[in-house]
Design an enzyme around this catalytic site. Structure first.
Site, short mmCIF file in Angstrom:
data_model
loop_
_atom_site.label_atom_id
_atom_site.label_comp_id
_atom_site.label_asym_id
_atom_site.label_seq_id
_atom_site.Cartn_x
_atom_site.Cartn_y
_atom_site.Cartn_z
N ARG A 18 0.83 -1.20 0.00
CA ARG A 18 0.00 0.00 0.00
C ARG A 18 0.86 1.25 0.00
NH1 ARG A 18 -5.38 -0.33 1.93
NH2 ARG A 18 -5.38 1.94 1.67
N GLY A 75 0.51 4.78 11.41
CA GLY A 75 0.96 3.48 11.89
C GLY A 75 1.72 2.69 10.84
N GLY A 76 2.33 1.59 11.31
CA GLY A 76 3.00 0.66 10.41
C GLY A 76 4.17 1.25 9.67
N ASP A 85 8.14 -6.45 2.55
CA ASP A 85 7.21 -7.41 3.13
C ASP A 85 6.73 -8.54 2.22
OD1 ASP A 85 6.49 -8.17 5.62
OD2 ASP A 85 4.84 -6.78 5.84
N ARG A 95 -9.85 -7.02 8.77
CA ARG A 95 -10.41 -8.02 7.84
C ARG A 95 -11.88 -8.29 8.15
NH1 ARG A 95 -6.88 -13.04 6.47
NH2 ARG A 95 -7.93 -12.68 4.47
N GLU A 102 6.97 1.17 22.09
CA GLU A 102 6.34 2.47 22.30
C GLU A 102 5.93 2.66 23.75
OE1 GLU A 102 4.60 2.63 17.71
OE2 GLU A 102 3.24 2.30 19.39
N ASP A 162 43.88 -26.86 -8.30
CA ASP A 162 43.08 -27.99 -7.84
C ASP A 162 43.44 -29.23 -8.68
OD1 ASP A 162 40.91 -29.49 -6.68
OD2 ASP A 162 39.75 -29.01 -8.48
N TYR A 163 43.04 -30.41 -8.21
CA TYR A 163 43.39 -31.64 -8.93
C TYR A 163 42.20 -32.20 -9.71
CZ TYR A 163 45.38 -36.20 -9.98
OH TYR A 163 45.83 -37.31 -10.63
#
Length: 731
Positions: free
Chosen positions: A9, A25-26, A143, A314, A383, A503-504
């Site tokens: 949002r 908020g958030g 998020d 919700r 808070e 390396d081998y």
């Protein structure tokens, strides 16, 4: 350089009349506080901040006028239809990811149509970012709604990509409940980032473990190797605007609300909580703990009140409606059974409360009862503590909230332990003011130092660093592709002191079905002898092979030998020396685990060495073996945790060995000891990456064969490497 913030949002709320208001908020509040403190990002070198997200208005009702007004505010709207919101947000994000990531797998649904919507919307967001982005910009994606977007942006734009997860990242065992294709795309999506951030080390470890288990990538020193890139994984606990809450009791609007609340609640001690309506918050267990407290400590009846604030969320979703009915019923029952005419045990508010009222509650509350069943962080706890300017108050905090990792002076409880929570309430209400102050001051000092500005600043600086590191690697890769063999020969000829680290298996000789078959041919022996015979030229074969094999086939050559990935060293013409001590106590246990897997994977076998034990699967069915590898590494990691051992994954081999001894550490020792001005390093698998990593910038590092690497140059196979070395030897 600009910052493009991306979230589900936009940080605004659109009224039915089309009025645009700042969200409260958030993430919106956190970013506002952070950016405000750094002069809109300019103090961090950011020219501008643009925010990409959904306006909250379905696209069928979102006018062009509204979109233009949002753009005028530095906000880029992503149009989403009602159908997309239903599938992407209500569906996959909140009916699959939210419950699963919080450990409520029984509530998760797995709908193909929701997954398709999630993919489609992530593509929409990514395209919006790409359309806005300029080369060099930073993109900060937020998020669980947008976990596929980083990889899409990475493919299409020359930007730095950071991702931050605000909720817990689940253990691999929970993530495994997702269909394998979805799980893979989500992990690969996140790995499109330069930097992936989490609130706690627990979440970071869960992510890294899932990447190892399901994708097979290597995790080392806080980074994940993805091709030539190193994706950094960091911990950035989000903070708060500390001063705003600490000084809130001086705000006239808050003072006015405090007076109203005191008049309403009287002289009773106030226990307080506020949550959005959600099953992760543990509201019913909290209410049960309060009832238990009142029944076991009746002396507090009439002397303490629980202010329970639940913010609607919700609405219209059946599960949430039923949850509200249960809370209503329990609160009503407790108030009816235990209340008096002049006192109610629970003051229950089901509504949004404005900021001055919330801050007033923080200030007057004697106890904050923060008991989520699972929470990524929980800023309410922070808070509340910050608001205690008078140094009085007690925080009761769930150990399942991310904030508990920082607020150790709280009374930390398990929210499923109703009796234990009830006793914590009794302890909190009886705690002396001196003890309250000691705890509050310690937590406040921590919160003051780790505020929201530090969170944002640390993340941005880490993202800039990760982006720069990736660009340096890409620049080096582009540069080395243009180098000719003539320049290699010229640098080799001009050098005063040369060092070749080779390396081998797979590098000097092909890979064979069984280790004993990989004997050096005459051409290789002659090539190594001639190179090592050159003045001021040291040639070392750095292998995972044991001492006996290397001595038996190469011991007569004037070359140095490094056996068992750096555990044993032999200088040209010298004697073997062990660089570490072999502890036999773990060997039988690890061997047993490997033999169990060998018996279940036809064609695989266990090789016992002096310092380590290896499980080879070169001859096994690839589909069966690759799945077994992940499970074996997981089993060994759990069984041998804390034992001082490391688990190496090479090409078709997994080896357990003492930690701290690798090809990289051996290479570093030789580089320091010999101080060469020409360095050539070649290898073909993950165990050789350590040599590439410690090689100086001027070194020729050569990857033999396909696969991700830190090397600057690549040849197709061992024949290509031999051909390159032939160019260096004298005729």
């Amino acid at each position: 350089m600009r910052l493009i913030v991306v979230s589900n949002r936009l940080p605004v709320t659109i009224s039915p009349s089309g009025e645009i208001r700042e969200s409260v908020g958030g993430l919106a509040t956190a970013m506002k506080s952070f950016l405000g403190a750094v002069n809109g990002g300019r103090e961090l070198g950011l020219e501008e901040v643009v925010w990409v997200g959904w306006s909250g208005v379905p696209s069928e009702r979102e006018s062009n006028d509204l979109r233009e007004r949002l753009r005028g505010m530095g906000l880029e709207p992503v149009p989403l239809s009602s159908e997309e919101v239903e599938g992407f947000y209500e569906g996959f994000s909140n009916s699959t990811l939210w419950p699963l990531f919080h450990g409520f797998s029984e509530y998760a649904t797995y709908e193909e149509k929701h997954w398709r919507a999630y993919r489609g919307v992530n593509e929409k967001y990514a395209k919006a970012v790409v359309a806005l982005a300029r080369p060099g910009d930073l993109v900060w994606i937020h998020d669980y709604h947008l976990m596929l977007a980083p990889a899409i942006v990475r493919e299409a734009a020359e930007v730095g990509v950071g991702f931050f997860l605000h909720i817990p990242f689940p253990p691999a065992e929970l993530l495994q409940l997702l269909p394998s294709e979805w799980r893979r795309e989500i992990l690969e999506g996140l790995l499109g980032s330069d930097l992936v951030g989490f609130h706690t080390y627990e979440y970071s470890a869960n992510f890294s473990r899932s990447v190892v288990r399901f994708l097979g990538y290597k995790v080392e020193m806080g980074a994940i190797a993805v091709g030539h890139r190193r994706v950094r994984v960091g911990v950035f606990p989000i903070g708060i605007d500390f001063d705003r809450f600490y000084n809130s009791s001086q705000d006239p609007s808050v003072v006015e609300e405090m007076a109203k609340l005191r008049e309403m609640l009287g002289r009773a001690k106030v226990v307080f909580s506020i949550d959005r309506l959600d099953y992760t918050k543990g509201v019913l267990r909290r209410v049960a703990a309060w009832e238990r407290f009142l029944r076991e400590h009746p002396e507090w009846r009439g002397r303490a009140v629980f202010v329970l604030v639940v913010v609607p969320s919700r609405t219209g979703v059946p599960m949430y409606e039923e949850m509200k009915r249960q809370i209503d019923r329990e609160v009503g029952r407790i108030n009816g059974e235990l209340g008096e005419l002049n006192w109610v045990p629970i003051v229950y508010l089901y509504r949004f409360i404005p900021s001055p009222t919330l801050m007033a509650l923080y200030n007057i509350a004697d106890v904050a009862l923060i008991t989520p069943l699972r929470d990524g962080m929980n800023l309410v706890a922070k808070e509340f503590v910050a608001s205690k300017r008078d140094c009085r108050g007690v925080l009761i905090l769930s150990e399942l909230a991310g904030a508990s990792k920082e607020l150790a002076e709280a009374l930390v409880i398990n929210p499923n332990d109703v009796g234990g929570t009830a006793e914590a309430i009794a302890e909190a209400l009886s705690m002396s003011e001196d003890e309250q102050c000691r705890r509050i001051r310690a937590m406040q000092e921590r919160l003051r130092m780790r505020d929201v500005v530090r969170w944002g600043t640390d993340f941005i600086y880490s993202l800039i660093s990760a982006k720069s590191a990736r660009e340096e690697v890409e620049k080096a890769l582009r540069y080395m592709e243009e180098l000719s063999v003539d320049k290699l020969k010229s640098d080799f000829a001009k050098a005063k002191r040369r060092l070749l680290l080779l390396d081998y298996d797979g590098t000097l000789v092909p890979h064979y079905p069984y280790p004993h078959m990989a004997v050096p041919d005459g051409d290789l022996l002659e090539l190594l002898s001639r190179l090592a015979a050159l003045p001021e030229t040291a040639v070392y074969v750095v292998s995972g092979r044991g001492r006996d094999f290397l001595d038996g086939w190469l011991g007569r050559l004037p070359v140095g030998l490094v056996a068992e990935h750096g555990f044993f060293l032999k200088h040209p013409g010298g004697e073997w020396k062990s660089l570490g001590k072999v502890d036999p106590s773990w060997r039988q246990y690890a061997k047993g685990i490997m033999e169990d897997f060998a018996s279940n994977v036809p064609g695989s076998f266990v090789e016992v060495k002096e310092a380590g034990i290896a499980w080879h699967y070169r001859n096994a069915d690839e589909t069966i073996a690759e799945k077994a590898v992940v499970e074996l590494i997981d089993a060994l990691s759990n069984a041998l945790a804390g034992s001082g051992l490391s688990i190496l994954r090479g090409k078709k081999v997994v080896e357990v060995r003492p930690a701290g001894y690798t090809k990289g550490t051996a290479a570093k020792m030789l580089l320091d000891e010999l101080s060469p001005d020409f360095v050539f390093v070649a290898g073909d698998d993950e165990t050789d990456e350590g040599m590439f990593e410690v090689a100086p910038q001027s070194a020729y590092t050569v990857k033999v064969g396909p696969g991700p690497t830190l090397a600057k140059f690549r040849v197709g196979d061992y024949r290509g490497l031999r051909s390159l070395l032939e160019q260096l030897r004298p005729p």
